[in-house]
Enzyme design. Structure first.
Site, short mmCIF file in Angstrom:
data_model
loop_
_atom_site.label_atom_id
_atom_site.label_comp_id
_atom_site.label_asym_id
_atom_site.label_seq_id
_atom_site.Cartn_x
_atom_site.Cartn_y
_atom_site.Cartn_z
N TYR A 189 8.09 7.63 -8.32
CA TYR A 189 7.48 7.08 -7.01
C TYR A 189 8.11 5.87 -6.65
O TYR A 189 9.48 5.64 -6.87
CB TYR A 189 5.93 6.61 -7.34
N ARG B 46 6.01 5.25 9.18
CA ARG B 46 6.23 3.91 8.48
C ARG B 46 6.15 4.04 7.07
O ARG B 46 5.18 3.40 6.31
CB ARG B 46 5.11 2.75 9.10
N LYS C 230 2.29 10.27 -4.02
CA LYS C 230 1.03 9.60 -4.15
C LYS C 230 0.12 10.66 -4.97
O LYS C 230 -0.83 10.26 -5.85
CB LYS C 230 0.49 9.43 -2.96
N GLU D 222 -1.72 8.00 4.90
CA GLU D 222 -0.81 7.29 4.07
C GLU D 222 0.75 6.86 5.04
O GLU D 222 0.99 7.95 5.64
CB GLU D 222 -0.31 8.05 2.76
N ASP D 223 1.01 5.50 4.92
CA ASP D 223 2.30 5.31 6.06
C ASP D 223 2.29 6.02 7.17
O ASP D 223 3.20 6.55 7.63
CB ASP D 223 3.54 5.96 4.92
N ASP E 116 -4.50 4.32 2.35
CA ASP E 116 -4.05 3.47 1.12
C ASP E 116 -3.37 2.09 1.53
O ASP E 116 -3.57 1.24 0.90
CB ASP E 116 -3.37 4.40 0.20
N ASP E 117 -2.55 2.19 2.56
CA ASP E 117 -1.83 1.09 3.12
C ASP E 117 -2.66 -0.01 3.55
O ASP E 117 -2.16 -1.25 3.36
CB ASP E 117 -0.75 1.65 4.20
N ASN F 249 8.28 -3.88 0.21
CA ASN F 249 9.17 -3.22 -0.65
C ASN F 249 9.79 -2.18 0.43
O ASN F 249 9.48 -2.02 1.45
CB ASN F 249 8.47 -2.50 -1.92
#
Length: 536
Positions: free
Chosen positions: A101, A154, A172, A243-244, A266-267, A406
């Site tokens: 990850y 993203r 994930k 996610e993202d 989660d973001d 990150n």
């Protein structure tokens, strides 16, 4: 099952077993299993335990020159033998989770079309609009409990990388198993391919996704609504882990579905929870309360808004009104301080638009607002420069500085910069793991605000309880539980999160006899959360 008890009509035999990653044990099949499953002659004669197999895998990894090559090898291992793959990850999480990850997954996503070997999960294209339920029924497992779904809009600090973002849902969900022992057969990664704004990718001959611009917001929402409803139909009780997604899409869709179906982002919520966990630890070190803090964010996208909202909820639990909590939180983005005269604010940003003079100077905003906590979610590397760190350090005896963006080159400041410029005063965490820092003879161990402290545990809780909804309270409790794992010795060295090496111990330590989850373990192979038939 008793040892050597005959198997009744095994579903798969011979090479079919060896080709199935969730059944294959390779050289660990016993002589009895080999006879029963038609494997005699298909494997070398030696019968090995999983520790011997692990030794061989470690030898292979040692020969790989880069973490990306190790990532490719480990994904191949997962495609061949899931139990051995998870045994490896769980044997040393601190060593191997950064390979499968973050941060290595960022490079893997950039090069996804070049390193692609085998399909994992599902790719649901907007071309399938009108038949999404039919497409989902092609997945061979019917009892899917979690879907991690992304548009690739993203990814980390990489922006819109479309179908290349599939590495994130895959990784994930692997952490659900590696960090919380959620059985892998109930996990389904999905890439909703809506196209990409990335012109370079669309022109790349090895790009695997849809080569078109993303749809309008209205068309996207129609497609997502069909997807969400199809999940309810095909996989009843399944939790959708968003996610993202692009920030505006992420906020809008979470608000639309969080009270209607079992889902979370989660973001937004996982990042918020792990940030709250670090703040709880930092404030315990300072013997201070969250409701007395002044918090300034650099970045006002989905992550910043999500963290701000959860912090406001936590403050409300401690006695403030929603308005009082929001008043203690300010946001600063690429266009400057969020304040009422701004005409470019979304409804979620307007909540934190307080009466202040307009400013595009972060240092000036710090001097005016006098924050005790500075949180970076801007993906702007180096944004917390020496002036910024020194300014907040002058205002606070122990400033709390979180540089959460990150991958590494996107971090607002490094651990060395934060500790050096604050003269060792800062309570610091980052979104990536930085090495230890020595300042004036004192060694600091910077923490990583990594969502894997939160979302695997939330996944395990949802799996165990068959939850119907996931509320803010879930993420606040998860944050407190994470903070509880940080020892006094770790706090003395500046650590705000538990050691990654102990992540599995923390999970088991927090389960009492009334909430214990039974995870299948087959002693013949030593695996956890695996699905090999207990033949002996």
């Amino acid at each position: 099952m008793q040892k050597n008890q005959p198997i009744t009509k095994p579903l798969l035999r011979g090479m079919e077993v060896l080709d199935s990653p969730n059944l294959n044990k390779g050289t660990a099949f016993t002589d009895y299993e080999r006879e029963q499953l038609g494997l005699v002659g298909l494997l070398p004669d030696s019968v090995e335990d999983i520790e011997r197999q692990l030794e061989r895998v470690l030898g292979h990894l040692k020969e790989k020159p880069t973490d990306l090559e190790r990532y490719i090898y480990l994904i191949g291992l997962c495609d061949r033998n899931e139990t051995l793959f998870y045994k490896l990850l769980m044997s040393d999480p601190m060593r191997f989770l950064p390979i499968v990850y973050d941060p290595t997954v960022a490079e893997a996503c950039v090069k996804f079309g070049y390193i692609y070997r085998r399909s994992r999960g599902m790719y649901v294209s907007i071309r399938h609009k009108g038949r999404v339920a039919e497409v989902l029924r092609n997945w061979p497992v019917k009892d899917v409990r979690f879907i991690c779904v992304s548009t690739g809009g993203r990814i980390l600090g990489l922006g819109d990388i479309g179908a290349n973002g599939m590495g994130i849902p895959i990784g994930k969900l692997q952490l659900y198993t590696a960090c919380a022992a959620v059985p892998p057969d109930c996990l389904l990664p999905i890439l909703l391919d809506i196209g990409t704004t990335n012109n370079t990718l669309r022109a790349d001959p090895l790009y695997l996704g849809l080569r078109k611009q993303p749809p309008s917001e209205e068309e996207l929402d129609e497609f997502v609504d069909e997807f969400v409803q199809a999940v309810q139909e095909v996989f009843p009780g399944c939790c959708i882990h968003f996610e993202d997604w692009k920030g505006t899409d992420a906020i809008r869709l979470l608000a639309k579905y969080k009270d209607k179906v079992l889902c979370y982002n989660d973001d937004i919520q996982g990042t918020a929870s792990v940030t709250l966990a670090g703040l709880i630890t930092a404030l315990q070190i300072l013997d201070a309360k969250l409701v007395h803090q002044r918090i300034l964010f650099l970045g006002a996208g989905s992550a910043g808004i999500g963290i701000a909202n959860l912090l406001a909820s936590a403050m409300q639990q401690q006695g403030l009104t929603r308005e009082e909590a929001a008043a203690r939180i300010s946001l600063f983005d690429i266009n400057g301080l969020i304040e009422p005269s701004r005409k470019d604010l979304s409804s979620s940003q307007q909540v934190y638009a307080h009466q202040n003079a307009p400013s595009k100077d972060l240092v000036a905003a710090i001097e005016s607002l006098k924050p005790t906590i500075l949180i970076g979610v801007s993906t702007t590397g180096g944004a917390f420069n020496q002036r910024v760190v020194e300014t907040i350090s002058k205002l606070n005896e122990r400033p709390i500085i979180f540089a959460l963006s990150n991958p590494t080159d996107k971090a607002e400041c490094t651990a060395e910069q934060a500790y050096t410029w604050s003269k060792g005063k800062a309570l610091y965490a980052a979104g990536v793991q930085f090495p230890d820092v020595k300042v004036d003879g004192q060694t600091f161990h910077p923490g990583q605000a990594n969502n894997f402290y939160i979302f695997p545990a939330v996944g395990l809780a949802v799996y165990a309880t068959r939850a119907k909804r996931i509320t803010d309270e879930v993420f606040i409790v998860a944050a407190q539980a994470s903070a509880d794992q940080v020892s006094q010795e770790q706090r003395d060295h500046g650590m705000l999160f538990p050691s990654q090496a102990n992540i599995l111990e923390g999970r088991s330590r927090n389960r009492d006899s009334n909430s214990r989850v039974h995870v299948r373990q087959w002693p013949s192979h030593g695996g956890t959360a695996c699905r090999h038939p207990p033949l002996d």
